[in-house]
Enzyme design. Structure first.
Site, PDB file in Angstrom:
ATOM      1  N   LYS A  53       8.983 -14.361  -1.071  1.00  0.00           N
ATOM      2  CA  LYS A  53       8.296 -13.155  -0.601  1.00  0.00           C
ATOM      3  C   LYS A  53       8.064 -12.269  -1.822  1.00  0.00           C
ATOM      4  O   LYS A  53       9.019 -11.924  -2.534  1.00  0.00           O
ATOM      5  CB  LYS A  53       9.190 -12.431   0.429  1.00  0.00           C
ATOM      6  CG  LYS A  53       8.748 -11.003   0.798  1.00  0.00           C
ATOM      7  CD  LYS A  53       7.617 -11.032   1.803  1.00  0.00           C
ATOM      8  CE  LYS A  53       7.312  -9.637   2.339  1.00  0.00           C
ATOM      9  NZ  LYS A  53       8.352  -9.141   3.245  1.00  0.00           N
ATOM     10  N   SER A  55       5.219  -9.052  -3.612  1.00  0.00           N
ATOM     11  CA  SER A  55       4.195  -8.046  -3.329  1.00  0.00           C
ATOM     12  C   SER A  55       2.811  -8.660  -3.471  1.00  0.00           C
ATOM     13  O   SER A  55       2.574  -9.469  -4.371  1.00  0.00           O
ATOM     14  CB  SER A  55       4.311  -6.889  -4.317  1.00  0.00           C
ATOM     15  OG  SER A  55       5.556  -6.248  -4.231  1.00  0.00           O
ATOM     16  N   THR A 111       2.958  -3.544  -4.241  1.00  0.00           N
ATOM     17  CA  THR A 111       1.748  -3.048  -3.595  1.00  0.00           C
ATOM     18  C   THR A 111       1.801  -1.533  -3.468  1.00  0.00           C
ATOM     19  O   THR A 111       0.776  -0.854  -3.598  1.00  0.00           O
ATOM     20  CB  THR A 111       1.578  -3.690  -2.210  1.00  0.00           C
ATOM     21  OG1 THR A 111       1.622  -5.111  -2.360  1.00  0.00           O
ATOM     22  CG2 THR A 111       0.261  -3.293  -1.581  1.00  0.00           C
ATOM     23  N   ALA A 112       2.991  -1.003  -3.219  1.00  0.00           N
ATOM     24  CA  ALA A 112       3.141   0.448  -3.113  1.00  0.00           C
ATOM     25  C   ALA A 112       2.668   1.132  -4.391  1.00  0.00           C
ATOM     26  O   ALA A 112       1.914   2.116  -4.349  1.00  0.00           O
ATOM     27  CB  ALA A 112       4.604   0.791  -2.833  1.00  0.00           C
ATOM     28  N   HIS A 155       9.509   0.459   3.237  1.00  0.00           N
ATOM     29  CA  HIS A 155      10.462  -0.063   4.222  1.00  0.00           C
ATOM     30  C   HIS A 155      10.955   1.028   5.169  1.00  0.00           C
ATOM     31  O   HIS A 155      10.204   1.873   5.630  1.00  0.00           O
ATOM     32  CB  HIS A 155      11.628  -0.765   3.529  1.00  0.00           C
ATOM     33  CG  HIS A 155      11.225  -1.929   2.669  1.00  0.00           C
ATOM     34  ND1 HIS A 155      10.213  -2.790   3.014  1.00  0.00           N
ATOM     35  CD2 HIS A 155      11.702  -2.360   1.476  1.00  0.00           C
ATOM     36  CE1 HIS A 155      10.088  -3.716   2.078  1.00  0.00           C
ATOM     37  NE2 HIS A 155      10.963  -3.475   1.130  1.00  0.00           N
TER      38      HIS A 155
END
Length: 279
Positions: A53, A55, A111-112, A155
Site C-alpha cells: 500500500k 500513496s 498524496t496529502a 486518516h
C-alpha cells in the site's frame, strides 16, 4: 506472499480475511505493518515486498517495477487530508498567513502533500517556509504545542483533531472535489509486475467481500493495530475509507488518478507518466 500496509483500520479491515487464511486458494501472507512514508520508500528503492500500500503520489517513481491494482486502496469523496492550525495570537488564520511558516506533513511523497502543494500554488503567494516530515500521529501534538505552525493530517485525525484544540484551515479533499469534480485518490495497492495481477486482485476482492459480509469478525484485529482509537472512531474510519472504489476503481477512479498525477507533473512535482501504465 509478502505484503506491507498500514496498521490503520481501513487496511486491516480490507486485508483481515486474507491475512487470517480465510480467502480460498490465496497464498499465506507475511504482513509488514508500516507507515505510508516507509512503504513509499520501500517501493521506490525496489526493496519492497511483492504487494504494498503506497500513496498515489508515489506511483510515478515505481510503475516500472510495480503495477497499480484496481482494488484494495483508499479513494473516495469527503475523505481528503486536512490542514490544521492551533489558533491564537500570531497563528495562521488564513491561507496567506502560511507564507514563510513551518508546515508538518506525513510524507513528501504522500498524496496529502501533493494536494497541499497543488493547493498552495494557487493560494499562497511567497511560498511556504519549511516543510517538516513527521509520522502522522505526531503532527497534531506538534501543532498544538506550537512547534509547528500548521499540520497536514490524514486518516483518523479527521475525527479527532478537535480534541487537540486545533482548528481547520482548509479541507484539501473538498478543494480537490470542487476544483475537479472527481474523487480523491489517497492510497494505492500495487503488486510487482512479475505477479499475476488478476489473481492478486481476486484475492483482495474476496478478502474485502468477506469483511463486508462479516463486519464483526475483523474487529479484534482492527482494534489491536489501532490501539489509540475507540471502536467508534475505528468504525467511522472504515466507513469513510472503505467504499465502492475499494472493490473497483472504475472510470471515475482512474480519471481521478490521471488528473492528480497529470496536474502534479505539469507543476514539476512528479515525473510524467504514461497513462497506459495505470491500466
Amino acid at each position: 506472499m509478502n505484503i506491507a500496509f498500514s496498521p490503520c483500520p481501513n487496511d486491516t479491515f480490507v486485508f483481515h480475511a486474507w491475512a487470517h487464511g480465510l480467502v480460498p486458494d490465496a497464498p499465506q501472507l507475511s504482513v509488514t505493518y508500516a507507515d505510508i512514508d516507509i512503504t513509499n520508500t520501500l517501493a521506490a528503492d525496489g526493496a519492497g515486498p511483492e504487494v504494498l500500500k503506497i500513496s498515489y503520489a508515489a506511483l510515478p517513481w515505481v510503475l516500472d517495477r510495480y503495477r497499480l491494482l484496481p482494488c484494495g486502496g483508499a479513494l473516495g469523496r469527503g475523505c481528503g487530508p486536512l490542514l490544521l492550525t492551533a489558533g491564537g495570537p500570531g497563528s495562521v488564520q488564513r491561507a496567506s498567513d502560511l507564507a514563510g511558516r513551518r508546515i508538518a506533513v506525513p510524507s513528501e511523497r504522500s498524496t496529502a502533500y501533493l494536494l497541499f502543494r497543488l493547493w498552495a500554488a494557487q493560494q499562497v503567494s511567497g511560498g511556504i517556509g519549511e516543510i517538516v516530515v513527521m509520522p502522522f500521529d505526531e503532527i497534531m501534538p506538534a501543532v498544538r504545542d506550537g512547534r509547528i505552525d500548521a499540520g497536514l493530517v490524514i486518516h483518523e485525525a479527521r475525527f479527532t483533531y478537535p480534541s487537540y484544540g486545533l482548528g481547520l484551515l482548509t479541507d484539501l479533499g473538498s478543494w480537490w472535489e470542487s476544483d475537479t469534480g472527481l474523487p480523491i485518490p489517497l492510497g494505492a495497492i500495487i503488486a510487482r509486475r512479475d505477479l499475476d495481477a488478476e489473481a492478486v486482485s481476486g484475492w483482495i476482492r474476496s478478502s474485502l467481500q468477506y469483511a463486508w459480509d462479516h463486519p464483526t469478525d475483523s474487529r479484534e484485529y482492527v482494534l489491536s493495530h489501532a490501539q489509540e482509537l475507540s471502536p467508534e472512531v475505528a468504525k467511522s474510519h472504515i466507513d469513510l475509507y472503505v467504499n465502492d472504489f475499494s472493490m473497483n476503481l472504475g472510470e471515475d477512479g482512474y480519471a481521478a488518478i490521471t488528473a492528480l498525477l497529470g496536474r502534479a507533473a505539469a507543476e514539476g512535482l512528479v515525473p510524467a507518466i504514461d497513462p497506459a501504465l495505470l491500466g
